[in-house]
Design a protein around this motif. Structure first.
Motif, PDB file in Angstrom:
ATOM      1  N   GLU A  28      11.227 -97.188  17.978  1.00 38.31           N
ATOM      2  CA  GLU A  28      10.780 -95.915  17.407  1.00 38.31           C
ATOM      3  C   GLU A  28      11.319 -94.730  18.200  1.00 38.31           C
ATOM      4  OE1 GLU A  28       6.496 -96.086  17.197  1.00 38.31           O
ATOM      5  OE2 GLU A  28       6.564 -97.797  15.831  1.00 38.31           O
ATOM      6  N   ASN A  29      11.428 -94.885  19.531  1.00 36.17           N
ATOM      7  CA  ASN A  29      11.906 -93.802  20.388  1.00 36.17           C
ATOM      8  C   ASN A  29      13.427 -93.669  20.392  1.00 36.17           C
ATOM      9  OD1 ASN A  29       9.342 -92.991  21.193  1.00 36.17           O
ATOM     10  ND2 ASN A  29       9.297 -94.457  22.877  1.00 36.17           N
ATOM     11  N   LYS A  30      14.147 -94.754  20.180  1.00 40.03           N
ATOM     12  CA  LYS A  30      15.612 -94.727  20.302  1.00 40.03           C
ATOM     13  C   LYS A  30      16.357 -94.623  18.972  1.00 40.03           C
ATOM     14  CE  LYS A  30      15.775 -95.204  24.768  1.00 40.03           C
ATOM     15  NZ  LYS A  30      16.272 -94.165  25.637  1.00 40.03           N
ATOM     16  N   PHE A  31      15.694 -94.947  17.868  1.00 35.17           N
ATOM     17  CA  PHE A  31      16.363 -94.957  16.575  1.00 35.17           C
ATOM     18  C   PHE A  31      15.567 -94.127  15.572  1.00 35.17           C
ATOM     19  CE2 PHE A  31      17.667 -98.865  18.635  1.00 35.17           C
ATOM     20  CZ  PHE A  31      19.022 -98.937  18.356  1.00 35.17           C
ATOM     21  N   THR A  32      16.299 -93.486  14.670  1.00 28.70           N
ATOM     22  CA  THR A  32      15.648 -92.816  13.553  1.00 28.70           C
ATOM     23  C   THR A  32      16.046 -93.554  12.281  1.00 28.70           C
ATOM     24  OG1 THR A  32      17.497 -91.286  13.343  1.00 28.70           O
ATOM     25  CG2 THR A  32      15.630 -90.542  14.658  1.00 28.70           C
ATOM     26  N   ASN A  33      15.128 -93.673  11.378  1.00 27.00           N
ATOM     27  CA  ASN A  33      15.376 -94.371  10.114  1.00 27.00           C
ATOM     28  C   ASN A  33      15.977 -95.763  10.319  1.00 27.00           C
ATOM     29  OD1 ASN A  33      14.429 -92.165   8.632  1.00 27.00           O
ATOM     30  ND2 ASN A  33      16.437 -91.186   8.761  1.00 27.00           N
ATOM     31  N   GLU A  91      17.448-107.502  15.093  1.00 26.65           N
ATOM     32  CA  GLU A  91      18.693-107.045  14.483  1.00 26.65           C
ATOM     33  C   GLU A  91      18.434-105.699  13.823  1.00 26.65           C
ATOM     34  OE1 GLU A  91      21.981-108.206  11.116  1.00 26.65           O
ATOM     35  OE2 GLU A  91      20.707-109.812  11.904  1.00 26.65           O
ATOM     36  N   VAL A  92      19.087-104.669  14.373  1.00 24.83           N
ATOM     37  CA  VAL A  92      18.893-103.296  13.916  1.00 24.83           C
ATOM     38  C   VAL A  92      20.257-102.620  13.795  1.00 24.83           C
ATOM     39  CG1 VAL A  92      17.880-101.038  14.497  1.00 24.83           C
ATOM     40  CG2 VAL A  92      16.656-103.136  15.074  1.00 24.83           C
ATOM     41  N   ASN A  93      20.511-102.021  12.647  1.00 25.66           N
ATOM     42  CA  ASN A  93      21.738-101.250  12.436  1.00 25.66           C
ATOM     43  C   ASN A  93      23.001-102.017  12.836  1.00 25.66           C
ATOM     44  OD1 ASN A  93      19.989 -99.236  11.657  1.00 25.66           O
ATOM     45  ND2 ASN A  93      20.194 -98.049  13.532  1.00 25.66           N
ATOM     46  N   GLY A  94      23.083-103.276  12.460  1.00 26.98           N
ATOM     47  CA  GLY A  94      24.275-104.075  12.728  1.00 26.98           C
ATOM     48  C   GLY A  94      24.421-104.550  14.160  1.00 26.98           C
ATOM     49  N   GLN A  95      23.350-104.442  14.936  1.00 23.96           N
ATOM     50  CA  GLN A  95      23.364-104.899  16.326  1.00 23.96           C
ATOM     51  C   GLN A  95      22.201-105.855  16.572  1.00 23.96           C
ATOM     52  OE1 GLN A  95      24.166-101.679  19.406  1.00 23.96           O
ATOM     53  NE2 GLN A  95      23.129-100.539  17.802  1.00 23.96           N
ATOM     54  N   ASP A  96      22.423-106.822  17.433  1.00 21.33           N
ATOM     55  CA  ASP A  96      21.336-107.660  17.924  1.00 21.33           C
ATOM     56  C   ASP A  96      20.892-107.040  19.245  1.00 21.33           C
ATOM     57  OD1 ASP A  96      21.432-109.467  15.822  1.00 21.33           O
ATOM     58  OD2 ASP A  96      22.852-110.780  16.842  1.00 21.33           O
ATOM     59  N   LEU A  97      19.695-106.505  19.267  1.00 19.22           N
ATOM     60  CA  LEU A  97      19.144-105.896  20.474  1.00 19.22           C
ATOM     61  C   LEU A  97      18.294-106.936  21.184  1.00 19.22           C
ATOM     62  CD1 LEU A  97      18.081-102.474  18.934  1.00 19.22           C
ATOM     63  CD2 LEU A  97      20.250-103.071  20.024  1.00 19.22           C
TER      64      LEU A  97
END
Length: 142
Positions: free
Chosen positions: A96-101, A122-128
Motif C-alpha cells: 500500500e505504501n510503495k505502489f498505487t493502483n 506477484e505485483v505489476n509483473g514482478q515477484d516481490l
C-alpha cells in the motif's frame, strides 16, 4: 477435470518463467523421481526443468504446490500457492505504501531447505519476495 485444473494451476505458477522447460517423466533423473516419490507417494506431478533444477508441480490439500529439486534429488524449496488474504499484514502495508493502483495477481509461501520461510506476491509483473516479518527482500521479473 482434475488434469485440466492442475494444468491451469501449473500455467499460473510458471507464468513468465522464460527458462523453464516442460519435461516428460522419463526425462527426469531417477534420483529426483525417487526423492519426490519418497515424500509424495502416489502423486503424479507436472515436471519442468529450470536451469539445472527440477520442479514438480501438483495439488496438495487443495493447494497448488511446487517442489524444487537439484539433480541429486535434494529438495531446495517448496512453494505453495496461498490466498492473498494469507499474506502477512506487514506485506500488505508495504504494498500500500510503495505502489498505487496495484493488484496482487498471485501469492505463495516459499519454504527453503533450511526451513526459512519467505512470501511472494506477484505485483505489476514482478515477484516481490518478503521475509515472514514482511520485510522486502528483492524483486524478480515474473
Amino acid at each position: 477435470m482434475k488434469k485440466i485444473t492442475l494444468f491451469f494451476v501449473c500455467l499460473v505458477l510458471y507464468n513468465g518463467k522464460l527458462f523453464a522447460q516442460q519435461l516428460y517423466k522419463m526425462d527426469v533423473p531417477k534420483l529426483v523421481k525417487t526423492a519426490f516419490l519418497k515424500h509424495y507417494p502416489g502423486v503424479i506431478p507436472f515436471w519442468e526443468k529450470e536451469h539445472a533444477n527440477y520442479e514438480a508441480a501438483f495439488q496438495q490439500n487443495g493447494k497448488a504446490t511446487v517442489i524444487c529439486f537439484d539433480a541429486n534429488g535434494n529438495i531446495l524449496q517448496t512453494e505453495v500457492v496461498i490466498a492473498i488474504a494469507e499474506l502477512p499484514p506487514a506485506i500488505m502495508l508495504y504494498l500500500e505504501n510503495k505502489f498505487t493502483n496495484y493488484k496482487i495477481k498471485a501469492a505463495s509461501r516459499i519454504t527453503k531447505a533450511d526451513g526459512t520461510v519467505h512470501y511472494e506476491a506477484e505485483v505489476n509483473g514482478q515477484d516481490l519476495i518478503f521475509d515472514t516479518a514482511g520485510n522486502f527482500i528483492k524483486a524478480v521479473k515474473a
